[in-house]
Structure formats: structure tokens, C-alpha cells
Design a protein around this motif. Structure first.
Motif, short mmCIF file in Angstrom:
data_model
loop_
_atom_site.label_atom_id
_atom_site.label_comp_id
_atom_site.label_asym_id
_atom_site.label_seq_id
_atom_site.Cartn_x
_atom_site.Cartn_y
_atom_site.Cartn_z
N ILE A 54 15.30 0.43 -40.38
CA ILE A 54 14.39 -0.25 -41.17
C ILE A 54 13.91 0.34 -42.54
O ILE A 54 13.57 1.54 -42.07
CB ILE A 54 13.09 -0.53 -40.33
N GLY A 55 13.95 0.01 -43.49
CA GLY A 55 13.47 0.77 -44.80
C GLY A 55 12.15 0.86 -45.04
O GLY A 55 11.56 1.03 -44.05
N GLN A 56 11.48 0.84 -46.27
CA GLN A 56 10.24 1.14 -46.50
C GLN A 56 9.48 -0.05 -46.69
O GLN A 56 9.78 -1.21 -47.35
CB GLN A 56 10.35 2.11 -47.77
N ASN A 57 8.07 -0.05 -46.46
CA ASN A 57 7.01 -0.96 -47.02
C ASN A 57 7.49 -2.19 -46.06
O ASN A 57 7.12 -3.34 -46.88
CB ASN A 57 7.02 -0.94 -48.34
N ASN A 58 7.69 -2.33 -45.01
CA ASN A 58 7.98 -3.67 -44.01
C ASN A 58 6.86 -3.76 -43.37
O ASN A 58 6.14 -2.66 -42.70
CB ASN A 58 9.32 -3.39 -43.33
N ARG A 59 6.38 -4.99 -43.27
CA ARG A 59 5.32 -5.29 -42.41
C ARG A 59 5.63 -6.42 -41.19
O ARG A 59 6.23 -7.33 -41.52
CB ARG A 59 4.31 -5.95 -43.31
N PHE A 60 5.47 -5.90 -40.26
CA PHE A 60 5.77 -6.71 -38.84
C PHE A 60 4.42 -7.12 -38.16
O PHE A 60 3.59 -6.02 -37.70
CB PHE A 60 6.46 -5.83 -37.98
N PHE A 61 4.01 -8.45 -38.24
CA PHE A 61 2.99 -9.02 -37.65
C PHE A 61 3.10 -9.11 -36.21
O PHE A 61 4.14 -8.78 -35.65
CB PHE A 61 2.56 -10.32 -38.33
N GLN A 62 1.78 -9.29 -35.30
CA GLN A 62 1.75 -9.22 -33.80
C GLN A 62 2.76 -10.20 -33.51
O GLN A 62 3.00 -11.15 -33.93
CB GLN A 62 0.47 -9.78 -33.44
N PHE A 63 3.46 -9.61 -32.24
CA PHE A 63 4.13 -10.65 -31.61
C PHE A 63 5.35 -10.54 -31.93
O PHE A 63 6.41 -11.76 -31.51
CB PHE A 63 3.74 -11.94 -30.89
N VAL A 64 6.11 -10.01 -33.02
CA VAL A 64 7.38 -10.23 -33.34
C VAL A 64 8.41 -9.45 -32.27
O VAL A 64 7.93 -8.60 -31.73
CB VAL A 64 7.89 -9.40 -34.53
N SER A 65 9.62 -10.06 -32.41
CA SER A 65 10.69 -9.35 -31.48
C SER A 65 11.85 -8.96 -32.48
O SER A 65 12.52 -9.80 -32.88
CB SER A 65 11.20 -10.29 -30.53
N ILE A 66 12.14 -7.75 -32.61
CA ILE A 66 13.10 -7.21 -33.80
C ILE A 66 14.20 -6.52 -33.20
O ILE A 66 13.76 -5.24 -32.40
CB ILE A 66 12.19 -6.51 -34.89
N GLY A 67 15.47 -6.65 -33.15
CA GLY A 67 16.35 -5.85 -32.83
C GLY A 67 16.95 -6.07 -31.22
O GLY A 67 17.36 -5.31 -30.78
N ALA A 68 16.43 -7.19 -30.81
CA ALA A 68 16.86 -7.42 -29.52
C ALA A 68 18.21 -7.81 -29.30
O ALA A 68 18.97 -8.12 -30.31
CB ALA A 68 15.95 -8.70 -28.83
N ALA A 69 18.95 -7.74 -28.28
CA ALA A 69 20.49 -8.34 -27.90
C ALA A 69 20.77 -9.48 -28.32
O ALA A 69 19.50 -10.64 -28.24
CB ALA A 69 20.61 -7.83 -26.45
N PRO A 70 21.74 -9.84 -28.96
CA PRO A 70 22.10 -11.13 -29.23
C PRO A 70 22.18 -12.26 -28.37
O PRO A 70 22.45 -11.73 -26.95
CB PRO A 70 23.69 -10.76 -30.04
N GLN A 71 21.93 -13.49 -28.66
CA GLN A 71 22.01 -14.30 -27.44
C GLN A 71 23.21 -15.18 -27.53
O GLN A 71 23.65 -16.10 -28.02
CB GLN A 71 20.93 -15.56 -27.95
N ASP A 72 24.34 -14.28 -27.26
CA ASP A 72 25.91 -14.54 -27.03
C ASP A 72 26.36 -13.89 -25.65
O ASP A 72 26.32 -12.92 -25.52
CB ASP A 72 26.41 -13.69 -28.30
N LYS A 73 26.97 -14.99 -24.91
CA LYS A 73 27.13 -14.65 -23.45
C LYS A 73 28.42 -13.76 -23.65
O LYS A 73 28.68 -13.09 -22.70
CB LYS A 73 27.69 -15.86 -22.88
#
Length: 266
Positions: A54-73
Motif C-alpha cells: 500500500i502506498g501513501q496517504n490511503n484511508r481505510f474506514f472501519q470494517f474493510v477487508s483488504i488483501g484477503a484470499a481470492p474467491q476462486d475455487k
């Protein structure tokens, strides 16, 4: 990990690489393979995991899910990645997955994107910069969005669809085919409704430049031409215009149509 401003209830893996200016809120979780640049903030109960840079000055609000495993079987735990640029905003309950080995293995987002609540960005999506995704937009796997794209709330985009730069989709649009640059589309079934002229004006396009875009729109939609014939007309148009920006706009359209494999929204 440097001495970021971490709330005592947050769980941040010691192997995570956070700039000293990063702020992490209560009960947030950050995994061991996360890298995060200066000026970022992570809200309460947010989860950032996976091989995520992740670069600079990014804002992640409450309850985000970032970078989880793909939904691909087919996903078998490979160390695929997520890369996020600078100055992006991710509102509540946004979900973004890492890539898969069936593609480049990387999900990417550029800079200055505004991602509203409940948006899903699936594996291997490639997003440019200055994009706005309104509430509950859903991007399936392998979707490509160009710079300055705007998708209205609850828009759904089929896997492998490409949306060209400066294009706009209305509220609750279903996109099963590619959307050429500069166009406005909407409805179910979806149809093209003209050029995103107001958006282009806001970005400083001159009247002459917008007229050139409208000429391309007429070639695509009003003359009944097959895509191969449109490509020939665009070659001639690029030779006719002498303004560098106009030539770039024609080239953008040509490159997009050359790669259109799903057909375009008509």
C-alpha cells in the motif's frame, strides 16, 4: 515494523512494514506480509492481510477487508498479491482480494480512487486512477477499469469486462460487455446513451476536443459500422487531427477496441 501509532487493542503482526506515521485504530488486524506507506490510516475493526503493498496517504474506514484470499475455487494458497497506490479512500465494508495464478497474480489499484461503502473488487482486477465506485458496486474477477471511470451505485460488472477511461455507468447498471472510453451507459439491458461530455468538461477538455470524441461516438453507434470498419475510420481520423490531445484520444479508443474481446455495449 516501525513505531506506527497503533491502538493498544489492534493486532499488528511484528513482520508488517508500516511507516512511522501510519495510524491504526481499535481492534484492527494487520497481517505479516503487509507494507504500508506514510500517511495511511486504518479504521476500527479493519482487516488488512495477504501479500499487500500500500502506498501513501490511503484511508481505510472501519470494517474493510483488504488483501484477503481470492474467491476462486482454483486458488490453492499461492502468494498472490494486492498493490494499492496513493491517496485512495476505502469506505465501510469494502472488500478487495488478491490475484490468482490464472492471471498476472496481482490485483492493482492506482491513485486517488474513491471507493464507497460495500464495494467488492475481486481477484485480478486492474483499476486505474481517479475512479469513483459508488455504494455497492460489484466487480467480478479480471475486470479492468480505466482512469476517471465512474460507476453508479449497485452496478455489477461481469468477469473480464473492460471499461474505458472517462466512461460512466448509471445506477444499477449490469455490464456484461466492454464499455468504450468516454461513453455513458445505463439500463438493463444496458445501452449506450452518448458521450460523458460533462465529465470531460470538468477535466478540462476543450470544446474542440469534446467534438472530436463525439465524432468517434457517431462512428461507433450511429453509422451502423462493424468494429473493423470503425477501426479504419479511426485511422483516418487520427491522421486528420493535428492537436496532440485529440490524437491521444483517438489512440486511446483504437487501443481499447483492438483489445475488445467480449464485444462492446451497444
Amino acid at each position: 515494523m516501525t513505531h506506527a501509532k497503533i491502538h493498544p487493542t489492534a493486532l499488528v503482526d511484528a513482520r508488517a512494514e508500516l511507516d512511522s506515521s501510519v495510524e491504526v485504530g481499535p481492534y484492527a488486524v494487520i497481517g505479516p506480509h503487509v507494507q504500508m506507506g506514510a500517511g495511511c490510516s486504518v479504521g476500527p475493526h479493519a482487516c488488512i492481510e495477504g501479500h499487500t503493498r500500500i502506498g501513501q496517504n490511503n484511508r481505510f474506514f472501519q470494517f474493510v477487508s483488504i488483501g484477503a484470499a481470492p474467491q476462486d475455487k482454483k486458488y490453492a494458497g499461492e502468494p498472490t498479491r494486492l498493490e494499492i497506490g496513493n491517496d485512495n479512500t476505502f469506505r465501510e465494508f469494502v472488500t478487495i482480494n488478491t490475484g490468482t495464478t490464472q492471471d498476472q497474480g496481482i490485483t492493482r489499484l492506482g491513485d486517488d480512487n474513491w471507493i464507497m461503502a460495500y464495494v467488492h473488487v475481486a481477484h485480478d482486477c486492474q483499476l486505474g486512477s481517479h475512479i469513483i465506485l459508488a455504494n455497492a458496486v460489484q466487480l467480478a474477477g479480471h475486470v479492468h477499469l480505466g482512469d476517471w471511470v465512474f460507476l453508479g451505485g449497485q452496478t455489477g460488472v461481469h468477469q473480464f469486462v473492460r471499461v474505458g477511461a472517462h466512461a460512466m455507468a448509471a445506477f444499477q447498471t449490469r455490464l456484461p460487455q466492454d464499455v468504450p472510453p468516454f461513453m455513458t451507459v445505463g439500463g438493463n439491458p444496458v445501452a449506450a446513451h452518448g458521450v460523458n461530455a460533462e465529465g470531460l468538461r470538468r477535466r478540462g477538455f476543450s470544446p474542440e476536443r469534446i467534438a472530436n470524441v463525439k465524432h468517434m461516438q457517431r462512428l461507433l453507434y450511429r453509422q451502423g459500422l462493424a468494429l473493423e470498419a470503425v477501426r479504419g475510420q479511426l485511422d483516418a481520423l487520427r491522421d486528420e487531427v493535428h492537436d496532440a490531445d485529440m490524437q491521444a484520444d483517438v489512440h486511446l479508443m483504437q487501443a481499447f477496441l483492438q483489445e475488445a474481446t467480449r464485444g462492446i455495449v451497444r
